[in-house]
Scaffold this motif. Sequence first.
Motif, PDB file in Angstrom:
ATOM      1  N   ASP A 112      -6.971   7.022  -4.914  1.00 50.81           N
ATOM      2  CA  ASP A 112      -6.155   6.508  -3.787  1.00 50.81           C
ATOM      3  C   ASP A 112      -6.683   5.211  -3.480  1.00 50.81           C
ATOM      4  O   ASP A 112      -5.853   4.219  -3.159  1.00 50.81           O
ATOM      5  CB  ASP A 112      -6.135   7.497  -2.718  1.00 50.81           C
ATOM      6  N   ALA A 113      -7.861   4.863  -3.746  1.00 47.61           N
ATOM      7  CA  ALA A 113      -8.193   3.607  -3.129  1.00 47.61           C
ATOM      8  C   ALA A 113      -8.069   2.498  -4.299  1.00 47.61           C
ATOM      9  O   ALA A 113      -7.790   1.534  -3.707  1.00 47.61           O
ATOM     10  CB  ALA A 113     -10.086   3.809  -2.995  1.00 47.61           C
ATOM     11  N   VAL A 114      -8.023   2.756  -5.354  1.00 42.52           N
ATOM     12  CA  VAL A 114      -7.597   1.837  -6.447  1.00 42.52           C
ATOM     13  C   VAL A 114      -6.184   1.416  -6.364  1.00 42.52           C
ATOM     14  O   VAL A 114      -5.803   0.379  -6.332  1.00 42.52           O
ATOM     15  CB  VAL A 114      -7.879   2.450  -7.971  1.00 42.52           C
ATOM     16  N   ILE A 115      -5.407   2.600  -6.180  1.00 43.81           N
ATOM     17  CA  ILE A 115      -3.855   2.209  -5.919  1.00 43.81           C
ATOM     18  C   ILE A 115      -3.820   1.395  -4.655  1.00 43.81           C
ATOM     19  O   ILE A 115      -3.103   0.356  -4.699  1.00 43.81           O
ATOM     20  CB  ILE A 115      -3.007   3.650  -5.939  1.00 43.81           C
ATOM     21  N   ALA A 116      -4.610   1.677  -3.567  1.00 45.44           N
ATOM     22  CA  ALA A 116      -4.331   0.790  -2.293  1.00 45.44           C
ATOM     23  C   ALA A 116      -4.734  -0.538  -2.710  1.00 45.44           C
ATOM     24  O   ALA A 116      -4.253  -1.537  -1.995  1.00 45.44           O
ATOM     25  CB  ALA A 116      -5.359   1.431  -1.294  1.00 45.44           C
ATOM     26  N   GLU A 117      -5.737  -0.637  -3.057  1.00 52.28           N
ATOM     27  CA  GLU A 117      -6.232  -1.916  -3.482  1.00 52.28           C
ATOM     28  C   GLU A 117      -5.340  -2.957  -4.418  1.00 52.28           C
ATOM     29  O   GLU A 117      -5.268  -3.957  -4.077  1.00 52.28           O
ATOM     30  CB  GLU A 117      -7.614  -1.908  -4.091  1.00 52.28           C
ATOM     31  N   LEU A 118      -4.904  -2.224  -5.518  1.00 48.12           N
ATOM     32  CA  LEU A 118      -3.846  -2.985  -6.334  1.00 48.12           C
ATOM     33  C   LEU A 118      -2.634  -3.492  -5.445  1.00 48.12           C
ATOM     34  O   LEU A 118      -2.031  -4.454  -5.841  1.00 48.12           O
ATOM     35  CB  LEU A 118      -3.415  -2.101  -7.442  1.00 48.12           C
ATOM     36  N   ARG A 120      -2.522  -3.795  -1.936  1.00 44.66           N
ATOM     37  CA  ARG A 120      -2.933  -4.888  -1.344  1.00 44.66           C
ATOM     38  C   ARG A 120      -3.101  -6.326  -2.092  1.00 44.66           C
ATOM     39  O   ARG A 120      -2.602  -7.223  -1.276  1.00 44.66           O
ATOM     40  CB  ARG A 120      -4.477  -4.766  -0.577  1.00 44.66           C
ATOM     41  N   ARG A 121      -3.338  -6.242  -3.138  1.00 46.83           N
ATOM     42  CA  ARG A 121      -3.257  -7.762  -3.842  1.00 46.83           C
ATOM     43  C   ARG A 121      -1.966  -8.010  -4.569  1.00 46.83           C
ATOM     44  O   ARG A 121      -1.724  -9.077  -5.072  1.00 46.83           O
ATOM     45  CB  ARG A 121      -4.144  -7.530  -5.122  1.00 46.83           C
ATOM     46  N   GLY A 122      -0.929  -7.009  -4.336  1.00 48.28           N
ATOM     47  CA  GLY A 122       0.357  -7.470  -4.848  1.00 48.28           C
ATOM     48  C   GLY A 122       0.511  -7.096  -6.346  1.00 48.28           C
ATOM     49  O   GLY A 122       1.697  -7.694  -6.677  1.00 48.28           O
ATOM     50  N   LEU A 123      -0.297  -6.325  -6.669  1.00 47.59           N
ATOM     51  CA  LEU A 123      -0.172  -6.017  -8.204  1.00 47.59           C
ATOM     52  C   LEU A 123       0.561  -5.036  -8.830  1.00 47.59           C
ATOM     53  O   LEU A 123       1.121  -4.713  -9.755  1.00 47.59           O
ATOM     54  CB  LEU A 123      -1.491  -5.875  -8.974  1.00 47.59           C
ATOM     55  N   ILE A 124       0.890  -3.935  -7.641  1.00 44.99           N
ATOM     56  CA  ILE A 124       1.637  -2.926  -7.747  1.00 44.99           C
ATOM     57  C   ILE A 124       2.659  -2.712  -6.794  1.00 44.99           C
ATOM     58  O   ILE A 124       2.127  -3.222  -5.674  1.00 44.99           O
ATOM     59  CB  ILE A 124       1.066  -1.502  -8.478  1.00 44.99           C
TER      60      ILE A 124
END
Length: 124
Positions: A112-118, A120-124
């Motif tokens: 969940d943290a990895v997905i949220a960070e990506l 946040r960065r607009g990568l997904i």
Amino acid sequence: MADELDLQHQRLAHAARLRRHELGLSQKELARKAGIPLGQYERVEQGRGEYVEDKTFLALDAVFSWDPGTCLKTLHGATPGTIGEEDIAQAVLAATSTHTSLTAAEIRNIRDAVIAELQRRGLI
């Protein structure tokens, strides 16, 4: 050589058009999201990408949710792809599967943290 270059640009044009349609965006909307002039994006879809700067291709990669450099790699024969939440979840599971001390809850938290960070960065 000119024929091969034209074929490479046509391959990218097709991939860009297909991805734009998948995203449900007009050319104008996509150009705005990428922060590039509409004419630059139109050249990509027309197969005239030789007149487009590398930074424009990188901006398109981000809007398409492609890895950075995918547009340029497509010009050299690669097939573009997108990364979704399910791909990330599977990658996190694979990466953490060798850590036997992690609980299932900890693995889910990492995912969940990895997905949220990506996101946040607009990568997904």
